[in-house]
Structure formats: C-alpha cells, structure tokens
Write a protein that holds these residues in place. Structure first.
Motif, PDB file in Angstrom:
ATOM      1  N   SER A 185       1.623   6.303  -3.356  1.00 39.36           N
ATOM      2  CA  SER A 185       0.480   5.405  -3.237  1.00 39.36           C
ATOM      3  C   SER A 185       0.104   5.138  -4.689  1.00 39.36           C
ATOM      4  CB  SER A 185      -0.677   6.079  -2.502  1.00 39.36           C
ATOM      5  OG  SER A 185      -1.854   5.333  -2.756  1.00 39.36           O
TER       6      SER A 185
ATOM      7  N   ASP B 299       6.481  12.502  -1.215  1.00 38.30           N
ATOM      8  CA  ASP B 299       5.350  11.677  -1.632  1.00 38.30           C
ATOM      9  C   ASP B 299       4.801  12.294  -2.918  1.00 38.30           C
ATOM     10  OD1 ASP B 299       2.793  10.577  -2.016  1.00 38.30           O
ATOM     11  OD2 ASP B 299       2.487  10.251   0.127  1.00 38.30           O
TER      12      ASP B 299
ATOM     13  N   ILE C 147      -4.714  -1.747  -4.582  1.00 37.24           N
ATOM     14  CA  ILE C 147      -3.986  -0.939  -3.599  1.00 37.24           C
ATOM     15  C   ILE C 147      -2.502  -1.278  -3.736  1.00 37.24           C
ATOM     16  CG2 ILE C 147      -3.566  -0.667  -1.111  1.00 37.24           C
ATOM     17  CD1 ILE C 147      -6.170   0.572  -1.687  1.00 37.24           C
ATOM     18  N   GLY C 148      -1.655  -0.273  -3.654  1.00 33.08           N
ATOM     19  CA  GLY C 148      -0.214  -0.531  -3.734  1.00 33.08           C
ATOM     20  C   GLY C 148       0.591   0.717  -3.455  1.00 33.08           C
TER      21      GLY C 148
ATOM     22  N   SER D 267      -2.164   3.370  -5.509  1.00 35.82           N
ATOM     23  CA  SER D 267      -3.614   3.100  -5.494  1.00 35.82           C
ATOM     24  C   SER D 267      -4.418   4.187  -6.206  1.00 35.82           C
ATOM     25  CB  SER D 267      -4.113   3.020  -4.045  1.00 35.82           C
ATOM     26  OG  SER D 267      -3.157   2.464  -3.191  1.00 35.82           O
ATOM     27  N   LYS D 268      -3.776   5.325  -6.513  1.00 34.69           N
ATOM     28  CA  LYS D 268      -4.513   6.464  -7.066  1.00 34.69           C
ATOM     29  C   LYS D 268      -4.326   6.538  -8.583  1.00 34.69           C
ATOM     30  CE  LYS D 268      -5.647   7.561  -2.877  1.00 34.69           C
ATOM     31  NZ  LYS D 268      -4.632   6.996  -2.035  1.00 34.69           N
TER      32      LYS D 268
ATOM     33  N   THR E  66       2.512  11.031  -4.961  1.00 31.74           N
ATOM     34  CA  THR E  66       1.269  10.350  -5.359  1.00 31.74           C
ATOM     35  C   THR E  66       0.380  11.218  -6.234  1.00 31.74           C
ATOM     36  OG1 THR E  66       1.246   9.062  -3.324  1.00 31.74           O
ATOM     37  CG2 THR E  66      -0.860   9.294  -4.458  1.00 31.74           C
ATOM     38  N   PHE E  67       0.107  12.429  -5.795  1.00 33.99           N
ATOM     39  CA  PHE E  67      -0.878  13.251  -6.496  1.00 33.99           C
ATOM     40  C   PHE E  67      -0.340  13.824  -7.801  1.00 33.99           C
ATOM     41  CE2 PHE E  67      -4.852  14.532  -3.960  1.00 33.99           C
ATOM     42  CZ  PHE E  67      -5.024  13.225  -3.543  1.00 33.99           C
TER      43      PHE E  67
ATOM     44  N   ASN F 123      -2.322  16.209  -0.254  1.00 30.15           N
ATOM     45  CA  ASN F 123      -3.679  15.668  -0.205  1.00 30.15           C
ATOM     46  C   ASN F 123      -4.299  16.035   1.140  1.00 30.15           C
ATOM     47  OD1 ASN F 123      -6.021  14.175  -0.154  1.00 30.15           O
ATOM     48  ND2 ASN F 123      -5.014  12.190  -0.022  1.00 30.15           N
TER      49      ASN F 123
ATOM     50  N   TYR G 216      -1.164  14.099   3.628  1.00 36.45           N
ATOM     51  CA  TYR G 216      -2.318  13.197   3.721  1.00 36.45           C
ATOM     52  C   TYR G 216      -2.622  12.849   5.186  1.00 36.45           C
ATOM     53  CZ  TYR G 216      -4.598   8.588   3.474  1.00 36.45           C
ATOM     54  OH  TYR G 216      -5.417   7.516   3.655  1.00 36.45           O
TER      55      TYR G 216
ATOM     56  N   SER H 106       0.858  -1.193   0.000  1.00 35.79           N
ATOM     57  CA  SER H 106       0.000   0.000   0.000  1.00 35.79           C
ATOM     58  C   SER H 106       0.889   1.237   0.000  1.00 35.79           C
ATOM     59  CB  SER H 106      -0.895   0.022   1.245  1.00 35.79           C
ATOM     60  OG  SER H 106      -0.109   0.249   2.392  1.00 35.79           O
ATOM     61  N   GLY H 107       0.267   2.374  -0.263  1.00 40.59           N
ATOM     62  CA  GLY H 107       1.016   3.630  -0.203  1.00 40.59           C
ATOM     63  C   GLY H 107       1.436   3.925   1.223  1.00 40.59           C
ATOM     64  N   GLN H 108       0.560   3.575   2.178  1.00 41.41           N
ATOM     65  CA  GLN H 108       0.884   3.849   3.566  1.00 41.41           C
ATOM     66  C   GLN H 108       2.088   3.028   4.011  1.00 41.41           C
ATOM     67  OE1 GLN H 108      -1.608   6.398   5.507  1.00 41.41           O
ATOM     68  NE2 GLN H 108       0.557   6.577   5.160  1.00 41.41           N
TER      69      GLN H 108
ATOM     70  N   GLU I 229       4.845  16.368   0.581  1.00 44.12           N
ATOM     71  CA  GLU I 229       4.110  15.874  -0.601  1.00 44.12           C
ATOM     72  C   GLU I 229       4.191  16.909  -1.722  1.00 44.12           C
ATOM     73  OE1 GLU I 229       0.091  14.862   0.613  1.00 44.12           O
ATOM     74  OE2 GLU I 229       0.815  13.306   1.974  1.00 44.12           O
TER      75      GLU I 229
HETATM   76  C1  LIG Z   1      -0.605  11.401  -0.772  1.00 45.64           C
HETATM   77  C2  LIG Z   1      -0.946  10.054  -0.241  1.00 45.64           C
HETATM   78  N1  LIG Z   1       0.037   9.290   0.273  1.00 45.64           N
HETATM   79  C3  LIG Z   1      -0.222   8.046   0.777  1.00 45.64           C
HETATM   80  C4  LIG Z   1      -1.500   7.544   0.790  1.00 45.64           C
HETATM   81  C5  LIG Z   1      -1.748   6.166   1.366  1.00 45.64           C
HETATM   82  O1  LIG Z   1      -1.843   5.281   0.304  1.00 45.64           O
HETATM   83  P1  LIG Z   1      -2.707   3.924   0.348  1.00 45.64           P
HETATM   84  O2  LIG Z   1      -4.142   4.314   0.478  1.00 45.64           O
HETATM   85  O3  LIG Z   1      -2.368   3.264  -0.954  1.00 45.64           O
HETATM   86  O4  LIG Z   1      -2.209   3.143   1.526  1.00 45.64           O
HETATM   87  C6  LIG Z   1      -2.549   8.293   0.245  1.00 45.64           C
HETATM   88  C7  LIG Z   1      -3.924   7.759   0.247  1.00 45.64           C
HETATM   89  O5  LIG Z   1      -4.898   8.473   0.091  1.00 45.64           O
HETATM   90  C8  LIG Z   1      -2.265   9.572  -0.287  1.00 45.64           C
HETATM   91  O6  LIG Z   1      -3.226  10.346  -0.802  1.00 45.64           O
END
Ligand SMILES: Cc1ncc(COP(=O)(O)O)c(C=O)c1O
Length: 240
Positions: A201, A179, A213-214, A203-204, A181-182, A154, A106, A80-82, A150
């Motif tokens: 993450s 991070d 999820i990843g 997952s987005k 992700t976005f 988020n 986030y 997961s991203g977390q 980030e």
């Molecule tokens: C910026 C950001 N980092 C990490 C995460 C966590 O990722 P995951 O939901 O894949 O565990 C999220 C999830 O919303 C996120 O928006």
C-alpha cells in the motif's frame, strides 16, 4: 521492451535517459504523428503506449523506482494497496483454488480474503505464524497456489520469518507473497529472504505525506511460473 520513443506526448522523457525526469503526464491517451502509427500500436500494444489504464509514463517511472528499491525485475502500480493485494492473488488463484495466509495481517485484507474471495470460490486457509512445520504442511492442498504474509503486520507489528515461510512455500511449489507496506524496502527487502512477490500500500510510508492512495505489486523474477500450476500466467490469453 516498449519503444517508448514512439510516444510523442509533450515533455515525456524516454526510458534509459539518466537522470530520469518525468512530468506528471495527466492524459488518458497519447499523441501520434499519423493514423498508421496508431494502427501499428494497436496491432502490437508492446510497441508503445496506447492508453493510460495499460501504461502511463509517470506511473511507469514510479513502477521502475519501486522495482529497483525492492530489487525486483518489474512492478505494477494499482489504484490502492487493497487492489494490489487482490490482484496479486487473483492472477494466480482461480475459482476452486486455495491459498494460505498468516493470521496476523491488515484487517482489510482479512475481510477481503475471508468474505470477498470466498464469494469468488477462492478459499483462504489461515495459519498462525508460530504453527509447526507439520501443521503448516497439513494446511497445503493440491489446489493451494500461494502463501501470504506481512513483513511487519498491521497493526500487531509482529515480524514475519520470511525465510521460513518462503522455504515452506517453495517446498510446495507455490510463491510467497509478502505485503511490505509497513517495513518498506528501507527497513527490509523481502526478496533477499526468498519472497517471490511483494505488494505495497503506497498510501502509507511510500506516499509519505498522506496525499495519494496507491499500491504496487513487484515481481522478484525468480519464481518458476512455468512449473505447470499457473496457466493464467504462462498460457496465451484468449482475448488476444
Ligand atoms: C499492510 C497493509 N496492506 C494493505 C493495505 C490497504 O492499502 P490501501 O489503504 O492503500 O488500499 C493497508 C492499509 O492500511 C495496510 O496497512
């Protein structure tokens, strides 16, 4: 470098074969010709694949692609991203250490840093992205091991001045973890602005269709981990 040609799993295409078509290798373990071959891999796990928790051809193909997209030297996928965010910090912070994080991140990461990591003895010091250099410098302690932010926060969608925070982190001999992700590497490549580690993450936007999820951790290959502050990455692991 692993000799992946040794891995005899049906349909697996070895690295460096272009174009790289890798099937979904849904297997915990891999097929070897003989017990001697398996024993050799257990003696030296870098020789080939043993077990999918350590490495899996499909996951490795994704890792290579993400590393390439970000311009890094290597990547590791997580469940997961977390998990990616957590591991990026747990591998460089020990109990008794601290790290600095931007406040606009986030909510799950805020909780992870403030509650979970605190229980493990790792302190997160939050700073505002508009804090002065002097305020930020004052937040650093001798035990500070990283700065975290980030690219696009988020949910605030505020933009991180990566170059500024990379310069500040480097002045204190610690890496900047971003991070991404976005933004994804399509919109921004944080390594080009001095970030040292990128987490995702997947997952987005990377997943794209909400099915998996990843997460991923990518290394720029530029940070000097040998500077003496990160023995967990530079000294032999007792378990080996
Ligand atoms: C910026 C950001 N980092 C990490 C995460 C966590 O990722 P995951 O939901 O894949 O565990 C999220 C999830 O919303 C996120 O928006």
């Amino acid at each position: 470098m692993r000799d992946e040609t040794k891995c005899l799993h049906a349909g697996y295409t070895p690295k460096n074969t272009e174009p790289r078509v890798v099937p979904i290798v849904q297997s915990t373990t891999y097929v070897y010709d003989s017990t001697e071959d398996v024993a050799a891999v257990f003696d030296d796990p870098m020789k080939s694949l043993i077990y999918s928790r350590f490495g899996n051809p499909t996951v490795m193909a994704v890792e290579d692609k993400i590393a390439e997209l970000e311009g890094g030297v290597g990547a590791m996928c997580t469940t997961s991203g977390q998990a990616a965010v957590l591991l990026s910090l747990l591998n460089i912070c020990d109990s008794g250490d601290s790290f600095i994080s931007l406040t606009e991140i986030y909510g799950g990461s805020v909780n992870l840093f403030f509650y979970t990591l605190k229980r493990l003895g790792i302190e997160c010091i939050y700073i505002d992205k508009n804090a002065s250099d002097e305020e930020i410098n004052q937040a650093f302690k001798p035990n500070t091991k990283a700065v975290f932010g980030e690219t696009l926060a988020n949910p605030a969608l505020t933009v991180l001045d990566i170059e500024r925070f990379a310069n500040i982190a480097h002045r204190h001999t610690v890496p900047l973890i971003v991070d991404n992700t976005f933004a994804t590497p399509v919109l921004c490549k944080p390594f080009e602005y001095g970030a040292d580690i990128i987490v995702h993450s997947t997952s987005k936007y990377m997943d794209g269709h909400a099915v998996q999820i990843g997460g991923a951790i990518v290394d720029s290959g530029k940070f000097d981990w040998m500077c003496g502050k990160f023995p967990g990455l530079t000294e032999p692991d007792e378990s080996f």
